[in-house]
Design a protein around this motif. Structure first.
Motif, mmCIF file in Angstrom:
data_model
loop_
_atom_site.group_PDB
_atom_site.id
_atom_site.type_symbol
_atom_site.label_atom_id
_atom_site.label_comp_id
_atom_site.label_asym_id
_atom_site.label_seq_id
_atom_site.Cartn_x
_atom_site.Cartn_y
_atom_site.Cartn_z
ATOM 1 N N ALA A 12 0.815 -1.209 0.000
ATOM 2 C CA ALA A 12 0.000 0.000 0.000
ATOM 3 C C ALA A 12 0.852 1.265 0.000
ATOM 4 O O ALA A 12 0.353 2.363 -0.255
ATOM 5 C CB ALA A 12 -0.928 0.000 1.213
ATOM 6 N N GLU A 13 2.137 1.120 0.291
ATOM 7 C CA GLU A 13 3.053 2.260 0.369
ATOM 8 C C GLU A 13 3.658 2.538 -1.000
ATOM 9 O O GLU A 13 4.105 1.618 -1.688
ATOM 10 C CB GLU A 13 4.165 1.933 1.367
ATOM 11 N N PRO A 14 3.681 3.801 -1.437
ATOM 12 C CA PRO A 14 4.291 4.109 -2.737
ATOM 13 C C PRO A 14 5.792 3.855 -2.719
ATOM 14 O O PRO A 14 6.439 3.973 -1.676
ATOM 15 C CB PRO A 14 3.984 5.594 -2.934
ATOM 16 N N LEU A 15 6.336 3.497 -3.879
ATOM 17 C CA LEU A 15 7.769 3.254 -3.971
ATOM 18 C C LEU A 15 8.500 4.568 -4.197
ATOM 19 O O LEU A 15 8.165 5.322 -5.110
ATOM 20 C CB LEU A 15 8.074 2.288 -5.118
ATOM 21 N N PRO A 16 9.514 4.863 -3.382
ATOM 22 C CA PRO A 16 10.261 6.111 -3.556
ATOM 23 C C PRO A 16 11.132 6.052 -4.802
ATOM 24 O O PRO A 16 11.620 4.984 -5.181
ATOM 25 C CB PRO A 16 11.115 6.187 -2.288
ATOM 26 N N PRO A 17 11.360 7.175 -5.458
ATOM 27 C CA PRO A 17 12.195 7.201 -6.657
ATOM 28 C C PRO A 17 13.680 7.289 -6.308
ATOM 29 O O PRO A 17 14.053 7.470 -5.147
ATOM 30 C CB PRO A 17 11.729 8.476 -7.369
ATOM 31 N N GLY A 18 14.503 7.164 -7.325
ATOM 32 C CA GLY A 18 15.920 7.467 -7.175
ATOM 33 C C GLY A 18 16.803 6.319 -6.735
ATOM 34 O O GLY A 18 17.914 6.555 -6.248
ATOM 35 N N PHE A 19 16.355 5.069 -6.925
ATOM 36 C CA PHE A 19 17.181 3.925 -6.543
ATOM 37 C C PHE A 19 17.755 3.254 -7.783
ATOM 38 O O PHE A 19 17.069 3.090 -8.792
ATOM 39 C CB PHE A 19 16.377 2.927 -5.717
ATOM 40 N N ALA A 20 19.006 2.837 -7.681
ATOM 41 C CA ALA A 20 19.672 2.195 -8.818
ATOM 42 C C ALA A 20 19.207 0.767 -9.014
ATOM 43 O O ALA A 20 19.221 0.250 -10.135
ATOM 44 C CB ALA A 20 21.186 2.219 -8.605
ATOM 45 N N ALA A 21 18.813 0.101 -7.927
ATOM 46 C CA ALA A 21 18.420 -1.305 -8.002
ATOM 47 C C ALA A 21 17.311 -1.600 -7.006
ATOM 48 O O ALA A 21 17.161 -0.906 -5.995
ATOM 49 C CB ALA A 21 19.618 -2.207 -7.718
ATOM 50 N N ALA A 22 16.527 -2.630 -7.326
ATOM 51 C CA ALA A 22 15.451 -3.063 -6.431
ATOM 52 C C ALA A 22 15.478 -4.581 -6.316
ATOM 53 O O ALA A 22 15.826 -5.285 -7.267
ATOM 54 C CB ALA A 22 14.091 -2.605 -6.955
ATOM 55 N N VAL A 23 15.108 -5.069 -5.142
ATOM 56 C CA VAL A 23 14.948 -6.505 -4.910
ATOM 57 C C VAL A 23 13.517 -6.738 -4.443
ATOM 58 O O VAL A 23 13.055 -6.112 -3.491
ATOM 59 C CB VAL A 23 15.937 -7.037 -3.854
ATOM 60 N N LEU A 140 14.378 -2.427 -1.320
ATOM 61 C CA LEU A 140 13.821 -3.759 -1.114
ATOM 62 C C LEU A 140 12.308 -3.645 -1.052
ATOM 63 O O LEU A 140 11.775 -2.841 -0.275
ATOM 64 C CB LEU A 140 14.380 -4.367 0.168
ATOM 65 N N VAL A 141 11.623 -4.422 -1.881
ATOM 66 C CA VAL A 141 10.173 -4.292 -2.041
ATOM 67 C C VAL A 141 9.487 -5.579 -1.604
ATOM 68 O O VAL A 141 9.683 -6.642 -2.211
ATOM 69 C CB VAL A 141 9.816 -3.983 -3.510
ATOM 70 N N ALA A 142 8.686 -5.490 -0.553
ATOM 71 C CA ALA A 142 7.937 -6.648 -0.081
ATOM 72 C C ALA A 142 6.645 -6.791 -0.875
ATOM 73 O O ALA A 142 5.925 -5.813 -1.096
ATOM 74 C CB ALA A 142 7.616 -6.497 1.403
ATOM 75 N N ALA A 143 6.343 -8.013 -1.288
ATOM 76 C CA ALA A 143 5.075 -8.259 -1.975
ATOM 77 C C ALA A 143 3.905 -8.100 -1.014
ATOM 78 O O ALA A 143 2.824 -7.647 -1.381
ATOM 79 C CB ALA A 143 5.073 -9.655 -2.582
ATOM 80 N N GLY A 144 4.123 -8.485 0.250
ATOM 81 C CA GLY A 144 3.062 -8.371 1.239
ATOM 82 C C GLY A 144 1.943 -9.374 1.007
ATOM 83 O O GLY A 144 2.050 -10.276 0.177
ATOM 84 N N ARG A 145 0.867 -9.174 1.745
ATOM 85 C CA ARG A 145 -0.275 -10.093 1.645
ATOM 86 C C ARG A 145 -1.572 -9.306 1.758
ATOM 87 O O ARG A 145 -1.759 -8.546 2.712
ATOM 88 C CB ARG A 145 -0.180 -11.147 2.751
#
Length: 240
Positions: A12-23, A140-145
């Motif tokens: 539900a939280e927006p992803l912040p910009p400005g990252f070189a990589a994401a997991v 790091l991005v959690a899929a969550g439930r």
């Protein structure tokens, strides 16, 4: 300079910009299963956000279909989203198109936020950290439930942050630090078993998948994004 690390623990939280990589982390079960599918010899993994897109892409490529909704394998698919099934799946040299309730959606979301994307879990936590250490910033991005934060994903993200801190100097934001504290709170098998995602697998006969998802550093393979087309993400396996 230290590697900047942040974590978004709720979908539900927006992803912040400005990252070189994401997991992306969906430890029970999508990102664990993807690692095992590539380890089993799949030539390429295509992640689709919905069932219709997955069926269309598989038909176009002559690929196998993997995925679930509500934990249960989709009708007409070659396999579900079980890492136990993926370990020995007959996928050598084949392309696999996959769609899941939470994980593939999170991957598509992360691909909009960072140019480099990998899929992480407990089974490849240290390998993912080695991959991430080459960048100057990591999200790091959690899929969550069900649209909310999940204990299992938070724990697995913490394991990756902890592994990364052992490799290089990091500058963790609160989300990353919180996840690391959760990781330090207990044993993987116990924490994952206590999660809602694990409890939901018992009624559909898939409770044994949780033990596979709890294996720390069982693999050195990391699913790494190689491209995107028509809303489908393409991943191949890299060893770290």
């Amino acid at each position: 300079m230290p590697l900047r690390v942040d974590a978004v623990l709720s979908p539900a939280e927006p992803l912040p910009p400005g990252f070189a990589a994401a997991v992306v982390v969906d430890v029970i079960r999508a990102t664990t299963t993807t690692a095992y599918l590539l380890q089993a010899g799949a030539a390429r993994l295509l992640l689709a956000g919905d069932e219709a897109s997955a069926r269309l892409e598989a038909a176009r490529r002559g690929a196998l279909l993997a995925g679930e909704r509500g934990g249960v394998a989709l009708s007409g698919f070659d396999m579900g989203n079980s890492p136990r099934e993926a370990e020995d799946a007959p996928v050598v040299g084949r392309e696999v198109v996959m769609t899941t309730t939470n994980g593939t959606v999170a991957a598509l979301r992360a691909a909009l936020a960072a140019p480099a994307v990998a899929l992480g879990a407990l089974v490849n936590a240290t390998a993912v950290a080695r991959w991430a250490a080459d960048y100057d910033s990591l999200l790091l991005v959690a899929a969550g439930r069900e649209g909310r934060a999940a204990l299992d994903d938070t724990y697995a993200i913490g394991a990756i942050v902890d592994a990364l801190a052992a490799l290089t100097k990091i500058e963790p934001a609160d989300g990353a630090s919180l996840a690391r504290q959760v990781y330090k709170s207990g044993d993987a098998a116990d924490v994952l078993a206590a999660s809602a995602a694990a409890r939901a697998l018992a009624p559909v006969g898939l409770a044994e998948d949780v033990a596979v998802c709890s294996r720390r550093d069982a693999l050195r393979l990391v699913p790494v994004m190689k491209g995107e087309s028509t809303g489908v993400l393409e991943f191949t396996g890299a060893v770290f």
